[in-house]
Design a protein around this motif. Structure first.
Motif, mmCIF file in Angstrom:
data_model
loop_
_atom_site.group_PDB
_atom_site.id
_atom_site.type_symbol
_atom_site.label_atom_id
_atom_site.label_comp_id
_atom_site.label_asym_id
_atom_site.label_seq_id
_atom_site.Cartn_x
_atom_site.Cartn_y
_atom_site.Cartn_z
ATOM 1 N N SER A 181 49.875 16.442 57.382
ATOM 2 C CA SER A 181 49.271 14.854 57.157
ATOM 3 C C SER A 181 47.787 15.054 56.823
ATOM 4 O O SER A 181 47.125 16.055 57.443
ATOM 5 C CB SER A 181 49.313 13.968 58.394
ATOM 6 O OG SER A 181 48.377 14.196 59.511
ATOM 7 N N GLU A 182 47.350 14.027 56.190
ATOM 8 C CA GLU A 182 45.830 14.234 55.754
ATOM 9 C C GLU A 182 44.909 14.166 56.950
ATOM 10 O O GLU A 182 44.076 14.882 57.007
ATOM 11 C CB GLU A 182 45.564 12.955 54.741
ATOM 12 C CG GLU A 182 46.240 13.019 53.412
ATOM 13 C CD GLU A 182 45.914 11.875 52.724
ATOM 14 O OE1 GLU A 182 45.175 10.632 53.249
ATOM 15 O OE2 GLU A 182 46.191 11.688 51.399
ATOM 16 N N GLU A 183 45.279 13.245 58.064
ATOM 17 C CA GLU A 183 44.512 13.030 58.927
ATOM 18 C C GLU A 183 44.245 14.273 59.962
ATOM 19 O O GLU A 183 43.205 14.607 60.395
ATOM 20 C CB GLU A 183 45.020 11.959 59.978
ATOM 21 C CG GLU A 183 44.266 11.274 60.971
ATOM 22 C CD GLU A 183 44.544 9.977 61.278
ATOM 23 O OE1 GLU A 183 44.365 9.041 60.568
ATOM 24 O OE2 GLU A 183 45.085 9.573 62.604
ATOM 25 N N PHE A 196 39.840 6.959 61.642
ATOM 26 C CA PHE A 196 41.229 7.837 61.547
ATOM 27 C C PHE A 196 42.228 6.508 62.105
ATOM 28 O O PHE A 196 41.776 5.392 63.059
ATOM 29 C CB PHE A 196 41.368 8.761 62.423
ATOM 30 C CG PHE A 196 40.700 9.980 61.836
ATOM 31 C CD1 PHE A 196 40.908 10.585 60.644
ATOM 32 C CD2 PHE A 196 39.702 10.775 62.765
ATOM 33 C CE1 PHE A 196 40.432 11.805 60.378
ATOM 34 C CE2 PHE A 196 39.155 11.713 62.285
ATOM 35 C CZ PHE A 196 39.544 12.384 61.239
ATOM 36 N N LYS A 197 43.646 6.854 61.992
ATOM 37 C CA LYS A 197 44.435 6.004 62.207
ATOM 38 C C LYS A 197 44.845 6.304 63.728
ATOM 39 O O LYS A 197 45.128 5.057 64.577
ATOM 40 C CB LYS A 197 45.974 5.767 61.453
ATOM 41 C CG LYS A 197 45.877 5.464 59.985
ATOM 42 C CD LYS A 197 47.228 5.511 59.320
ATOM 43 C CE LYS A 197 47.295 7.012 58.821
ATOM 44 N NZ LYS A 197 48.406 7.252 58.072
ATOM 45 N N LEU A 228 39.183 14.667 50.457
ATOM 46 C CA LEU A 228 40.248 14.137 51.326
ATOM 47 C C LEU A 228 40.083 13.049 52.223
ATOM 48 O O LEU A 228 40.625 11.878 52.431
ATOM 49 C CB LEU A 228 41.150 15.185 51.612
ATOM 50 C CG LEU A 228 42.575 14.876 52.291
ATOM 51 C CD1 LEU A 228 43.415 14.415 51.197
ATOM 52 C CD2 LEU A 228 43.106 16.272 52.989
ATOM 53 N N LYS A 247 38.915 9.260 50.945
ATOM 54 C CA LYS A 247 39.939 8.898 50.539
ATOM 55 C C LYS A 247 40.615 8.084 51.536
ATOM 56 O O LYS A 247 40.949 6.824 51.695
ATOM 57 C CB LYS A 247 40.922 9.384 49.575
ATOM 58 C CG LYS A 247 40.417 9.844 48.247
ATOM 59 C CD LYS A 247 41.139 10.959 47.253
ATOM 60 C CE LYS A 247 40.534 11.310 46.049
ATOM 61 N NZ LYS A 247 41.324 12.384 45.252
ATOM 62 N N HIS A 248 40.946 8.911 52.439
ATOM 63 C CA HIS A 248 41.586 8.705 53.731
ATOM 64 C C HIS A 248 40.982 7.508 54.662
ATOM 65 O O HIS A 248 41.628 6.594 54.997
ATOM 66 C CB HIS A 248 41.898 9.926 54.852
ATOM 67 C CG HIS A 248 42.740 9.571 55.794
ATOM 68 N ND1 HIS A 248 44.382 9.426 55.681
ATOM 69 C CD2 HIS A 248 42.339 9.553 57.208
ATOM 70 C CE1 HIS A 248 44.466 9.272 56.985
ATOM 71 N NE2 HIS A 248 43.442 9.074 57.848
ATOM 72 N N LYS A 251 41.013 4.160 53.055
ATOM 73 C CA LYS A 251 42.617 3.770 52.872
ATOM 74 C C LYS A 251 42.678 3.061 54.234
ATOM 75 O O LYS A 251 42.986 1.959 54.373
ATOM 76 C CB LYS A 251 43.607 4.933 52.676
ATOM 77 C CG LYS A 251 44.990 4.147 52.642
ATOM 78 C CD LYS A 251 45.938 5.091 52.272
ATOM 79 C CE LYS A 251 45.650 6.649 52.592
ATOM 80 N NZ LYS A 251 46.891 7.645 52.214
ATOM 81 N N VAL A 252 42.058 3.741 55.289
ATOM 82 C CA VAL A 252 42.250 3.229 56.662
ATOM 83 C C VAL A 252 41.414 2.009 56.797
ATOM 84 O O VAL A 252 41.922 0.876 57.321
ATOM 85 C CB VAL A 252 41.997 4.155 57.875
ATOM 86 C CG1 VAL A 252 41.798 3.794 59.093
ATOM 87 C CG2 VAL A 252 43.043 5.322 57.702
#
Length: 159
Positions: free
Chosen positions: A9-11, A37-38, A110, A113-114, A117-118
């Motif tokens: 996973s990216e995270e 982060f998620k 990365l 972008k992540h 998105k979050v």
């Protein structure tokens, strides 16, 4: 040749980059805000990493264990500290591997972008709640106040 399955996973990759790579952590910490982060555990560890970098100008690497121990010795129940300890333990093999071969620029891109998105997913949820609750002005304010995370390649303006 036997391959080991890893959680790609990216995270996880970004968080591991923050733990072991000074360049990644330096760029991420300059734009860090809790909640990028998620996962709540990733956000907690991200906070530790950024605090560590702000104080020592380096990635915590193996010192992440002492950061955990300091945190766990506070007013944290055993169940919660056990969950975070298992989470860190799961990351440890991967961060030993990544510390030997990290592409810092890729991980920073990365991360940008992540994180965006979050942030956008959280923004969309908040706006939907505002609109559903009849608070259009609040929704519009959220849209106007939104700022994307700009780090990595292409984050600056080239005159």
């Amino acid at each position: 040749m036997q391959t080991t399955k890893r959680d790609g996973s990216e995270e996880r990759r970004i968080l591991i980059g923050m733990i072991v790579d000074k360049q990644v952590l330096g760029q991420v910490s300059s734009k860090w805000e809790t909640g990028l982060f998620k996962s709540s555990w990733s956000n907690l560890i991200g906070d530790w990493c950024c605090d560590y970098f702000n104080e020592y100008e380096d990635a915590p690497k193996q010192e992440i264990e002492s950061l955990f121990e300091s945190w766990a010795s506070g007013n944290v129940d055993e169940d919660t500290s056990g969950l975070v300890e298992r989470f860190l333990s799961d990351l440890s093999d991967e961060y030993e591997e990544l510390s030997n071969s990290s592409n810092s620029a890729y991980i920073v891109d990365l991360a940008a972008k992540h994180f965006n998105k979050v942030k956008l997913k959280k923004l969309a949820s908040s706006i939907t709640g505002d609109i559903t609750g009849g608070e259009l002005d609040k929704a519009l304010k959220r849209v106007n106040d939104y700022g994307q995370i700009e780090i990595g390649v292409g984050s600056g303006i080239d005159p």
